[in-house]
Design a protein around this motif. Structure first.
Motif, PDB file in Angstrom:
ATOM      1  N   GLN A  80       4.670  13.338  -3.279  1.00 37.18           N
ATOM      2  CA  GLN A  80       4.257  12.167  -4.051  1.00 37.18           C
ATOM      3  C   GLN A  80       4.966  12.100  -5.395  1.00 37.18           C
ATOM      4  OE1 GLN A  80       1.373  14.601  -4.360  1.00 37.18           O
ATOM      5  NE2 GLN A  80       0.592  14.436  -2.291  1.00 37.18           N
ATOM      6  N   ALA A  81       5.242  10.885  -5.832  1.00 39.01           N
ATOM      7  CA  ALA A  81       5.758  10.642  -7.180  1.00 39.01           C
ATOM      8  C   ALA A  81       5.072   9.397  -7.720  1.00 39.01           C
ATOM      9  CB  ALA A  81       7.271  10.450  -7.153  1.00 39.01           C
ATOM     10  N   VAL A  82       4.724   9.411  -9.003  1.00 39.13           N
ATOM     11  CA  VAL A  82       3.880   8.353  -9.550  1.00 39.13           C
ATOM     12  C   VAL A  82       4.539   7.654 -10.738  1.00 39.13           C
ATOM     13  CG1 VAL A  82       2.664   9.945 -11.100  1.00 39.13           C
ATOM     14  CG2 VAL A  82       1.530   7.827 -10.363  1.00 39.13           C
ATOM     15  N   HIS A  83       4.255   6.376 -10.876  1.00 38.04           N
ATOM     16  CA  HIS A  83       4.589   5.618 -12.075  1.00 38.04           C
ATOM     17  C   HIS A  83       3.439   4.654 -12.334  1.00 38.04           C
ATOM     18  CE1 HIS A  83       6.316   2.310 -14.515  1.00 38.04           C
ATOM     19  NE2 HIS A  83       6.954   3.304 -15.106  1.00 38.04           N
ATOM     20  N   ILE A  84       3.051   4.532 -13.607  1.00 34.42           N
ATOM     21  CA  ILE A  84       1.957   3.636 -13.987  1.00 34.42           C
ATOM     22  C   ILE A  84       2.405   2.816 -15.187  1.00 34.42           C
ATOM     23  CG2 ILE A  84      -0.470   3.467 -14.674  1.00 34.42           C
ATOM     24  CD1 ILE A  84      -0.899   6.261 -13.528  1.00 34.42           C
ATOM     25  N   GLU A  85       2.087   1.533 -15.161  1.00 31.84           N
ATOM     26  CA  GLU A  85       2.367   0.677 -16.313  1.00 31.84           C
ATOM     27  C   GLU A  85       1.167  -0.226 -16.572  1.00 31.84           C
ATOM     28  OE1 GLU A  85       5.136  -2.780 -15.305  1.00 31.84           O
ATOM     29  OE2 GLU A  85       5.610  -1.314 -13.727  1.00 31.84           O
ATOM     30  N   ARG A  86       1.073  -0.674 -17.788  1.00 24.52           N
ATOM     31  CA  ARG A  86      -0.018  -1.569 -18.158  1.00 24.52           C
ATOM     32  C   ARG A  86       0.368  -3.014 -17.825  1.00 24.52           C
ATOM     33  NH1 ARG A  86      -3.902   0.231 -21.339  1.00 24.52           N
ATOM     34  NH2 ARG A  86      -2.526   1.817 -22.247  1.00 24.52           N
ATOM     35  N   THR A  87      -0.607  -3.788 -17.349  1.00 19.81           N
ATOM     36  CA  THR A  87      -0.398  -5.211 -17.087  1.00 19.81           C
ATOM     37  C   THR A  87      -1.313  -6.018 -17.994  1.00 19.81           C
ATOM     38  OG1 THR A  87      -2.109  -5.319 -15.374  1.00 19.81           O
ATOM     39  CG2 THR A  87       0.116  -4.682 -14.670  1.00 19.81           C
ATOM     40  N   ASP A  88      -1.201  -7.350 -17.933  1.00 18.05           N
ATOM     41  CA  ASP A  88      -2.056  -8.189 -18.773  1.00 18.05           C
ATOM     42  C   ASP A  88      -3.540  -7.962 -18.478  1.00 18.05           C
ATOM     43  OD1 ASP A  88       0.123  -9.278 -19.998  1.00 18.05           O
ATOM     44  OD2 ASP A  88       0.216 -11.058 -18.718  1.00 18.05           O
ATOM     45  N   LEU A 152       6.494   3.188  -0.592  1.00 16.43           N
ATOM     46  CA  LEU A 152       6.133   2.904  -1.972  1.00 16.43           C
ATOM     47  C   LEU A 152       4.873   2.047  -2.018  1.00 16.43           C
ATOM     48  CD1 LEU A 152       6.891   3.287  -4.940  1.00 16.43           C
ATOM     49  CD2 LEU A 152       8.153   1.127  -4.806  1.00 16.43           C
ATOM     50  N   TRP A 153       3.789   2.655  -2.505  1.00 10.63           N
ATOM     51  CA  TRP A 153       2.538   1.924  -2.694  1.00 10.63           C
ATOM     52  C   TRP A 153       2.592   1.183  -4.017  1.00 10.63           C
ATOM     53  CZ3 TRP A 153      -1.508   1.438   0.673  1.00 10.63           C
ATOM     54  CH2 TRP A 153      -1.467   2.253   1.823  1.00 10.63           C
ATOM     55  N   ASP A 154       2.115  -0.042  -4.018  1.00  8.29           N
ATOM     56  CA  ASP A 154       2.058  -0.875  -5.217  1.00  8.29           C
ATOM     57  C   ASP A 154       0.611  -1.357  -5.340  1.00  8.29           C
ATOM     58  OD1 ASP A 154       2.471  -2.602  -7.320  1.00  8.29           O
ATOM     59  OD2 ASP A 154       4.294  -3.485  -6.484  1.00  8.29           O
ATOM     60  N   VAL A 155      -0.128  -0.734  -6.249  1.00 12.38           N
ATOM     61  CA  VAL A 155      -1.568  -0.974  -6.361  1.00 12.38           C
ATOM     62  C   VAL A 155      -1.871  -1.589  -7.723  1.00 12.38           C
ATOM     63  CG1 VAL A 155      -3.877   0.032  -6.208  1.00 12.38           C
ATOM     64  CG2 VAL A 155      -1.983   1.043  -4.890  1.00 12.38           C
ATOM     65  N   LEU A 156      -2.535  -2.727  -7.723  1.00 15.19           N
ATOM     66  CA  LEU A 156      -2.951  -3.385  -8.962  1.00 15.19           C
ATOM     67  C   LEU A 156      -4.414  -3.064  -9.231  1.00 15.19           C
ATOM     68  CD1 LEU A 156      -1.284  -6.910  -8.591  1.00 15.19           C
ATOM     69  CD2 LEU A 156      -0.426  -4.888  -9.824  1.00 15.19           C
ATOM     70  N   LEU A 157      -4.698  -2.693 -10.485  1.00 12.54           N
ATOM     71  CA  LEU A 157      -6.056  -2.385 -10.914  1.00 12.54           C
ATOM     72  C   LEU A 157      -6.456  -3.313 -12.050  1.00 12.54           C
ATOM     73  CD1 LEU A 157      -5.757   1.517 -11.171  1.00 12.54           C
ATOM     74  CD2 LEU A 157      -6.491   0.186  -9.190  1.00 12.54           C
ATOM     75  N   ASP A 158      -7.760  -3.593 -12.142  1.00 12.07           N
ATOM     76  CA  ASP A 158      -8.234  -4.356 -13.288  1.00 12.07           C
ATOM     77  C   ASP A 158      -8.453  -3.416 -14.476  1.00 12.07           C
ATOM     78  OD1 ASP A 158     -10.685  -3.065 -12.950  1.00 12.07           O
ATOM     79  OD2 ASP A 158     -11.650  -4.785 -11.988  1.00 12.07           O
TER      80      ASP A 158
END
Length: 502
Positions: A80-88, A152-158
């Motif tokens: 596994q490899a991870v990347h996280i970024e902030r969204t609006d 590649l998983w692309d998961v959006l969180l609130d």
């Protein structure tokens, strides 16, 4: 406390090596791969390298995503490899998982041997991999600074860390850094943590909060490690680092997202765990009272655990008892076309410790079932039929995973037992300080944890009662390295009472 064995390269003493070899023989564990499987793996590795030079048009180019891996020290099989970024409105988590399916031909020699092995098996100074190293530590591993195929998983969180959307597709990725848990934690401690690590902590913390709201439980119990240094060997209990809990939440998030996709499509394989038996919960409440731990009726079990500290003897003993609630884990195959739809009762298809539907999809280099779940989810997200090899292969997977996981656990337990015996050999008659963490349902028998050396062993007392959580002094009666057995007897009950306090 959880038994845990490290992946180590140095060789242990001859007596320990003999015991490890005997365990491998007893359990039918084959270190070497058959010639046909090795040849297939080497050919697959060459094919993967060639395809990376000119990826298929339907494969996403995600090499611009600055992924990092966080694993135990020395790990080469990086799933596994991870990347996280902030969204609006919250966060975007991208999680790359090694693409094993592209290298394993359905029905081939490598497919056959991986279905026989089921999982990678670990022990001190030994590792029996699920896949040949040319794949698991080479062209499939998400090593830094090289191109790799991945799901590649692309998961959006609130903003609260709840899932809003999740998709997965095949991609080419390039990890930027390979960190150990200790390196990642040190970056937090010295203030040098990168933006990705800082967001990992933020999202991991939010996910832990959401887990407690759902009624899920995470037990961060210190791990027992066998450390081999040349011919010397010792044991230690290692505290679970905060970064490990945050990192684990990303894996759990992905497993829950995968389960939603499988449930929605009616095809796949879920990891299940039945709810705790009310009798076990009642027994655990009695144990809390015996240990001096206040557990109000209105306080949820998960909330109680959040208030405990494994460094406190009474709390450690309670956590050890709490692991007995997590019994009966299994897999559930979903295939509506084959007459195996989702059970009507949610408790039969959910994972009670996670308090949600859940699937194993984040460790395909080390666990067979993940290969099938990933391929199923990618097909569903692409609007394509789930491959026939997946649907056919789901049959029998629960039994394969159950039997091979039991075999791996037996080997790991046997190795640690042998190391404990080796560490204590020649010290018969000595008295050690310990804490009783289990009474085994018997007045004169129990399990004791000794801090130095870090040993977990059975203790007997034909005359005095063994009290859960009590600090005791125990005498080493006998050691048998060849059998991996040690025997202690109660020498004196110390203060005779469990450690109090929260």
């Amino acid at each position: 406390m959880t038994r845990h064995t490290m992946r180590l390269e140095p060789q242990p003493s001859p007596s320990l090596a003999d015991r490890f070899e005997a365990l491998r023989t007893e359990l039918g564990l084959e270190e070497q791969f058959p010639a046909d499987a090795l040849a297939e793996a080497e050919a697959a590795a060459e094919r993967v390298v060639a395809e990376l030079a000119s990826p298929p048009a339907d494969v996403l180019d995600a090499r611009d995503v600055e992924l990092v891996t966080i694993d135990p020290p020395g790990s080469m099989d990086l799933d596994q490899a991870v990347h996280i970024e902030r969204t609006d409105g919250g966060f975007r988590v991208r999680y790359a998982i090694a693409d094993v399916a592209q290298a394993v031909a359905p029905g081939g020699a490598l497919d056959r041997v991986t279905r026989e092995r089921g999982t990678t098996v670990y022990g001190p100074a030994t590792r029996i991999p699920l896949h040949p190293p040319v794949l698991s530590e080479g062209v499939l591993s998400l090593l830094p600074d090289v191109d790799r195929f991945a799901y590649l998983w692309d998961v959006l969180l609130d903003a609260r860390g709840e899932q809003v959307d999740a998709q997965v597709r095949r991609a080419v990725v390039r990890s930027r850094a390979r960190l150990s848990y200790a390196q990642a934690q040190a970056a937090f401690d010295d203030g040098s943590a990168s933006d990705v690590l800082l967001l990992l902590r933020e999202v991991g913390t939010l996910r832990l909060e959401r887990e407690r709201e759902r009624g899920g439980v995470s037990l961060d119990v210190p791990e027992q490690q066998a450390v081999v240094d040349g011919v010397d060997v010792h044991l230690e209990f290692r505290e679970v680092l905060p970064v490990e809990a945050w990192n684990a939440q990303i894996s759990l998030l992905t497993g829950m997202a995968a389960a939603r996709i499988m449930v929605g499509a009616g095809v796949g394989i879920l990891r299940t765990l039945p709810p705790a038996d009310p009798r076990d919960l009642a027994r655990l409440r009695r144990a809390a009272a015996a240990l001096g731990i206040e557990w109000p009726e209105a306080l949820a079990y998960a909330d109680l655990l959040d208030q405990l500290d494994a460094r406190t003897p009474a709390h450690a003993a309670f956590m050890n008892e709490a692991t007995s609630l997590f019994r009966g884990a299994d897999y559930l195959v979903l295939d509506g076309d084959a007459g195996q739809p989702l059970p009507a009762e949610p408790s039969e298809s959910q994972h009670a410790a996670i308090a949600a539907h859940y699937a194993h999809v984040t460790a395909p280099l080390r666990r067979l079932v993940d290969r099938y779940g990933l391929a199923a989810c990618a097909a569903v997200c692409a609007g394509e039929p789930v491959p026939a090899w997946v649907r056919e292969g789901l049959v029998g997977l629960p039994q394969i995973m159950s039997s091979t996981a039991q075999r791996a656990a037996a080997f790991e337990r046997g190795c640690v037992d042998a190391v404990e015996a080796a560490v204590l050999s020649g010290r018969e008659g000595e008295v050690f300080d310990g804490v009783v963490v289990d009474t085994n349902g018997s007045r004169g028998r129990g399990t004791v944890i000794i801090a130095e050396p870090a040993v977990r062993a059975k203790v007997s007392s034909p005359e005095a009662e063994i009290e859960l959580g009590a600090r005791v002094r125990v005498r080493l009666v006998s050691v048998d390295v060849a059998a991996g057995k040690v025997a202690f007897e109660l020498a004196e009950a110390g203060d005779g009472a469990p450690s109090r306090g929260r």
